[in-house]
Each structure stands twice: as structure tokens, then as C-alpha cells.
Write an enzyme that holds these catalytic residues in place. Structure first.
Site, short mmCIF file in Angstrom:
data_model
loop_
_atom_site.label_atom_id
_atom_site.label_comp_id
_atom_site.label_asym_id
_atom_site.label_seq_id
_atom_site.Cartn_x
_atom_site.Cartn_y
_atom_site.Cartn_z
N GLY A 9 0.75 -1.10 0.06
CA GLY A 9 -0.04 -0.10 0.03
C GLY A 9 1.14 1.28 0.04
CB CYS A 10 0.50 4.65 1.29
SG CYS A 10 1.26 6.14 1.64
#
Length: 350
Positions: A9-10
Site C-alpha cells: 500500500g502507501c
């Protein structure tokens, strides 16, 4: 130092998390495995470049193992969510493990086996070799150090509860530490090895193409013109590495708990034993069935006569000839003929 690439993810939060783990030397956020060169953040965010936000993790394997890093990684991702972590949606936020060392694959596979056993849902984390990695812009690096209140999809409690799992029996074996060979995962690997060996030893020696395909399935590396006569026996197979033009005669036994490296143009006679495994001197530890690997290295142009024994931890340098029936208990320099029990130098070769 070793390196693994992790997408979760981020990458802001993923970097902060791994920076807290002992044994992690350095981290770099960037963009991995896309189809354009030198992408910038806008290319990746558009979901058109094919890249994934990824963390490059450099670590000291004397302090932390890959299996332990992967266990920590699974603590902060949703492995069942495809192209989404937290509020971040799109292929650039997919989860993935990208390796540059093929020896990491079995460790990754074991981690997946253990994680998958916890749920009936299918894990959708991508696993493949690293194709490319481009460091992200400087403002992305250590972002949450610069802005502690910045966005992060990882719950803050995760940073406070980092727990490093004990290393597996397979990892201990790879590190040449004492391990328990009765471990369930190691038994499953040996079961697969025995399946391939059974097929190999029931395949006529004249069927070279079929046998070569089995060699590739069995061994860690297979060079050109490998010729092994049945019957052949080994512990694991994946810890044996052959270069080119190697001949192994009938009824050889390779105990490859540690790695066995065979160089170019090596001849190995019948009923040779190469033992890359050892047992503790302590009686109580032996009673527990513990053992450890100890690599054997056979370099180019070595000739090992029939019935010879090569003990753990031995290196035979280039152009060593081992007389039949020898018991090799120490390493030898290049260009010598050795023989006896224990083997000693008989003559120097030109």
C-alpha cells in the site's frame, strides 16, 4: 547485507514501520515493476505506468532473517485485498514481494504456506522477481519523519507492537545453525525430493532429455551436459549446484543439508559420498536429532575416484585428483593428487 522489495500500500507507512525493526540497515521508497522508464509520482498515481509503490529493504541477515521480515510484513497488510490497502485503491497499491536472489524463493514460499494456513481466504500478494526499481522523489523519502501527522493507512498501534518471530527450521538450516530435520515443512520438501528421485531412478539412463528435465526440477542449479547415472541419492536436491560438463557415476550419495557446489568438468566415480551435513559433539543435542549444514565445494577439473568420501566443510581446489577409496577430512590446494585414509598429498600435478 541482503535486500528484499516489499509493496504494502502507501509506502510512507511501510517505510516508517520497517525503519523501526532491528537489523534493517536502510530503506528507500520507490516504484517497482512497471512498463515505463524513470516514472514520477504522477505517472504511478495515474495507474497507467504499471508500477507499484514499493519499499527497498536492506538488512543484516546476521541480525534478522528474511522469514522474520516477511512475518512482520504480513502484520501490516491485508493479504486478501487485491489492489487496495486501507483507503488507497488501485494497482499501484497492490501488495507484493519482489526478490533479486532466487534462493529467497523457498523462504517466501514457506512464509506463504504458514500464512495461508491461518485462513480459508486466498492470499493475493504478488510474488515475482524484481524487474525494475526507481527511487521515489526526495519528498517521499522518510515522509512520516518529516510530517508525523501525515496520512498513514497502518494503525499506530502496529508501530508499538513490532514482534519478531523466531526463525524457522528451514531458516536455521540455511544459516548452518542447529535445526530439527523432523520439522513438518522440511519433511514436505524431502517428500517432494523423494518423489523426483524415485522417478529419476526409474528412468533409463539412455533417456537423457527426460532425465535432464528431472535434474532441473531436483537441483538448485543445473549446468550444460550434466550426466548422472542412476541410482543416485540425496537429502534435498535444491542445495546441490552443478556447473557444466559434470559426470556422476552410479550409486553416489550427496547429503546436501549444507550446499554442495560442483564446478566445471568434474568427474565423480561410483559410490562416492559427499557429506555436507554434521552433527553436534554434545551427546544430548545428538539425542534430540539436531544437525547442521557444512558446505562442500568441488572446483573445476576435479576427479574423484570411486568409493571416496568427502567430509563436511571440505573445499577441493581446481585440478585435484582423489584416489579411489580415499577419505577426505581436510581441504586441498590446486593441482595435487591425494589418497588414503585420511587423504594426504601423494604428488603434485603440473
Amino acid at each position: 547485507m541482503k535486500t528484499i522489495y516489499l509493496a504494502g500500500g502507501c509506502f510512507w507507512g511501510v517505510q516508517k514501520y520497517f525503519d523501526l525493526i532491528p537489523g534493517v540497515i536502510s530503506t528507500t521508497v520507490g516504484y517497482a515493476n512497471g512498463h515505463i522508464k524513470n516514472p514520477v509520482y504522477e505517472d504511478v498515481r495515474s495507474q497507467k505506468s504499471g508500477h507499484v509503490e514499493t519499499l527497498k529493504v536492506d538488512y543484516d541477515e546476521n541480525i534478522i532473517l528474511l522469514s522474520q521480515l516477511l512475518d512482520a510484513y504480513f502484520e501490516i497488510i491485508d493479504p486478501f485485498s487485491l489492489n487496495r490497502q486501507g483507503n488507497d485503491i488501485g494497482s499501484s497499491y497492490r501488495t507484493g514481494i519482489y526478490y533479486t536472489d532466487k534462493n529467497d524463493v523457498r523462504i517466501i514460499q514457506e512464509t506463504f504456506r504458514l500464512q495461508q494456513a491461518k485462513s480459508a481466504q486466498k492470499i493475493v500478494v504478488e510474488v515475482c522477481p524484481l524487474d525494475s526499481f526507481y527511487p521515489a522523489e526526495e519528498y517521499h523519502q522518510k515522509y512520516l519523519e518529516k510530517d508525523p501527522d501525515g496520512y498513514c493507512h497502518i494503525p499506530k498501534i502496529k508501530y508499538e507492537q513490532i514482534h519478531i518471530q523466531e526463525m524457522s527450521a528451514y531458516e536455521k538450516m540455511c544459516r548452518k545453525e542447529l535445526f530439527d530435520p523432523s520439522d513438518a515443512y522440511l519433511r514436505s520438501l524431502r517428500k517432494n525430493t523423494n518423489r523426483i528421485l524415485n522417478e529419476l531412478n526409474h528412468t533409463d539412463n539412455s533417456l537423457k532429455e527426460k532425465r535432464y528435465e528431472l535434474f532441473k526440477e531436483l537441483f538448485g542449479r543445473v549446468g550444460k551436459n550434466l550426466n548422472i547415472k542412476s541410482n543416485f541419492h540425496c537429502d534435498n536436491g535444491y542445495n546441490i549446484y552443478f556447473k557444466d560438463d559434470v559426470f556422476v557415476n552410479v550409486e553416489c550419495v550427496f547429503c546436501d543439508v549444507g550446499r554442495i557446489y560442483i564446478g566445471n568438468n568434474v568427474l565423480i566415480g561410483p559410490q562416492v559420498g559427499i557429506y555436507a551435513v554434521n552433527h553436534p559433539l554434545d551427546m544430548e543435542l545428538r539425542r534430540q536429532g539436531l544437525e547442521y549444514g557444512d558446505d562442500v565445494i568441488i572446483k573445476d577439473n576435479v576427479w574423484i575416484g570411486g568409493h571416496a568420501t568427502i567430509n563436511p566443510g571440505i573445499t577441493l581446489e581446481e585440478n585435484v585428483i582423489v584416489a579411489s577409496g580415499s577419505v577426505v577430512t581436510k581441504s586441498f590446494e590446486s593441482n595435487v593428487m591425494i589418497g588414503g585414509n585420511p587423504a594426504r598429498i601423494i604428488k603434485h600435478l603440473k
